[in-house]
Write a protein that holds these residues in place. Structure first.
Motif, PDB file in Angstrom:
ATOM      1  N   LYS A 191      -6.308   6.585  -8.934  1.00 15.20           N
ATOM      2  CA  LYS A 191      -7.366   5.743  -9.513  1.00 15.20           C
ATOM      3  C   LYS A 191      -7.472   4.415  -8.772  1.00 15.20           C
ATOM      4  O   LYS A 191      -8.568   3.926  -8.502  1.00 15.20           O
ATOM      5  N   LEU A 192      -6.327   3.835  -8.438  1.00 17.05           N
ATOM      6  CA  LEU A 192      -6.317   2.570  -7.694  1.00 17.05           C
ATOM      7  C   LEU A 192      -6.919   2.767  -6.302  1.00 17.05           C
ATOM      8  O   LEU A 192      -7.713   1.932  -5.841  1.00 17.05           O
ATOM      9  N   CYS A 193      -6.552   3.866  -5.647  1.00 15.30           N
ATOM     10  CA  CYS A 193      -7.070   4.145  -4.302  1.00 15.30           C
ATOM     11  C   CYS A 193      -8.585   4.292  -4.312  1.00 15.30           C
ATOM     12  O   CYS A 193      -9.289   3.694  -3.485  1.00 15.30           O
ATOM     13  N   VAL A 194      -9.088   5.092  -5.252  1.00 14.72           N
ATOM     14  CA  VAL A 194     -10.538   5.324  -5.339  1.00 14.72           C
ATOM     15  C   VAL A 194     -11.263   4.025  -5.660  1.00 14.72           C
ATOM     16  O   VAL A 194     -12.326   3.728  -5.081  1.00 14.72           O
ATOM     17  N   ALA A 202      -8.670  -0.235   1.809  1.00 11.13           N
ATOM     18  CA  ALA A 202      -9.468   0.960   1.525  1.00 11.13           C
ATOM     19  C   ALA A 202      -9.243   2.044   2.574  1.00 11.13           C
ATOM     20  O   ALA A 202      -9.092   3.226   2.236  1.00 11.13           O
ATOM     21  N   VAL A 203      -9.194   1.666   3.843  1.00 14.21           N
ATOM     22  CA  VAL A 203      -8.971   2.650   4.908  1.00 14.21           C
ATOM     23  C   VAL A 203      -7.561   3.229   4.800  1.00 14.21           C
ATOM     24  O   VAL A 203      -7.356   4.430   4.995  1.00 14.21           O
ATOM     25  N   CYS A 209       0.825  -1.208   0.000  1.00 10.48           N
ATOM     26  CA  CYS A 209       0.000   0.000   0.000  1.00 10.48           C
ATOM     27  C   CYS A 209       0.860   1.260   0.000  1.00 10.48           C
ATOM     28  O   CYS A 209       0.535   2.245  -0.670  1.00 10.48           O
ATOM     29  N   ARG A 210       1.967   1.225   0.746  1.00 13.51           N
ATOM     30  CA  ARG A 210       2.878   2.374   0.766  1.00 13.51           C
ATOM     31  C   ARG A 210       3.390   2.671  -0.633  1.00 13.51           C
ATOM     32  O   ARG A 210       3.519   3.851  -1.017  1.00 13.51           O
TER      33      ARG A 210
END
Length: 283
Positions: A194-197, A242-243, A186-187
């Protein structure tokens, strides 16, 4: 303050709050202390408990995000002196506190309060960090992929009471090491908006469906059932990611808010103490 990763502070605070919610709402679902099935109180406890299931996994991911970063100076000596030894002392002292409070005895590792298991687990994970840091990123990603596949396999096997590959040994690809490596992943991908959303949207939809299905299953079997949401459920993995991404995106908005950053830093600094003492207030 500029060099501090405010997103990790946000994660610590949210994870700490989520742990408190898990233990508070979970009380209303415990046999003998639970509310009547399908009552407003039961549904409230069930929903809040389900919404907070990512708490411990996120704590582990924070550790992985910090200690598996190649820019961080980590040596075995520093790891033992600054982290493992300190946590071991904290574990012994707080075990003595809770065993005396609950049983009237001073037992150094009595574990009278169940939430102290986290300290034992994280100490064990710290021992793996010097090894994991030498593993190339592609191999780390391979481990995460296989780990997640086996999580899905175990999830389906338990849900439908089948075990097609019973003799397949996959113990090495289980446990919290996967979350440790996932924090590092994740880091490395937190700047991909786009991946995060996408993760946030998909995880939200899947979680909502999971809660509805779990409530329906509980009603169908006339008892509390939540097989879709636990620490090693694929759904919980998605929630934790997601968090993590949500906090990373939110931290960008806080760059110019120095006062708010200071408040977040101060609260984050005290999350371990809050975690240790909160069960005393709930017992």
């Amino acid at each position: 303050m500029n060099n501090r990763n405010i997103s990790l502070d946000l994660m610590r605070i949210l994870a700490c709050l989520a742990v408190i919610v898990v233990h508070t709402a979970g009380t209303g679902l415990m046999p003998g202390r639970d509310y009547p099935l399908m009552s407003v109180e039961w549904i409230t406890c069930f929903v809040w408990r389900s919404l907070s299931g990512w708490a411990v996994p996120l704590f582990v991911m924070i550790t992985g995000s910090i200690f598996l970063d190649p820019l961080k100076d980590v040596t075995i000596t520093k790891l033992f002196k600054n982290n493992i030894l300190k946590l071991l002392i904290v574990l012994i002292l707080w075990s003595m506190f809770y065993t005396f409070f609950c049983n009237g005895e001073f037992l150094p590792l009595g574990m009278a309060s169940g939430h102290l298991w986290y300290l034992s687990m994280i100490i064990g994970l710290y021992l793996t960090i010097p090894i994991l840091r030498y593993i190339p990123e592609k191999i780390r990603d391979y481990f995460i992929l296989v780990w997640f596949i086996f999580l899905i396999y175990d999830f389906v096997a338990k849900l439908y009471h089948v075990n097609v590959l019973q003799e397949l040994e996959h113990y090495f690809f289980t446990g919290y090491v996967g979350y440790l490596l996932l924090g590092d992943w994740c880091r490395r991908h937190k700047d991909n908006t786009k991946l995060c959303v996408a993760f946030i949207v998909i995880a939200t939809i899947v979680l909502a469906l999971s809660i509805c299905i779990s409530i329906y299953m509980s009603k169908l079997h006339a008892e509390t059932r939540s097989p879709l949401i636990h620490y090693f459920s694929p759904i919980t993995v998605m929630m934790a990611i997601a968090v993590y991404f949500m906090c990373s995106m939110l931290s960008v908005k806080l760059i110019e808010c120095n006062n708010l950053q200071n408040i977040i830093k101060d609260i984050s600094f005290n999350t371990l103490g809050i975690y240790l003492i909160h069960m005393f207030l709930l017992i």
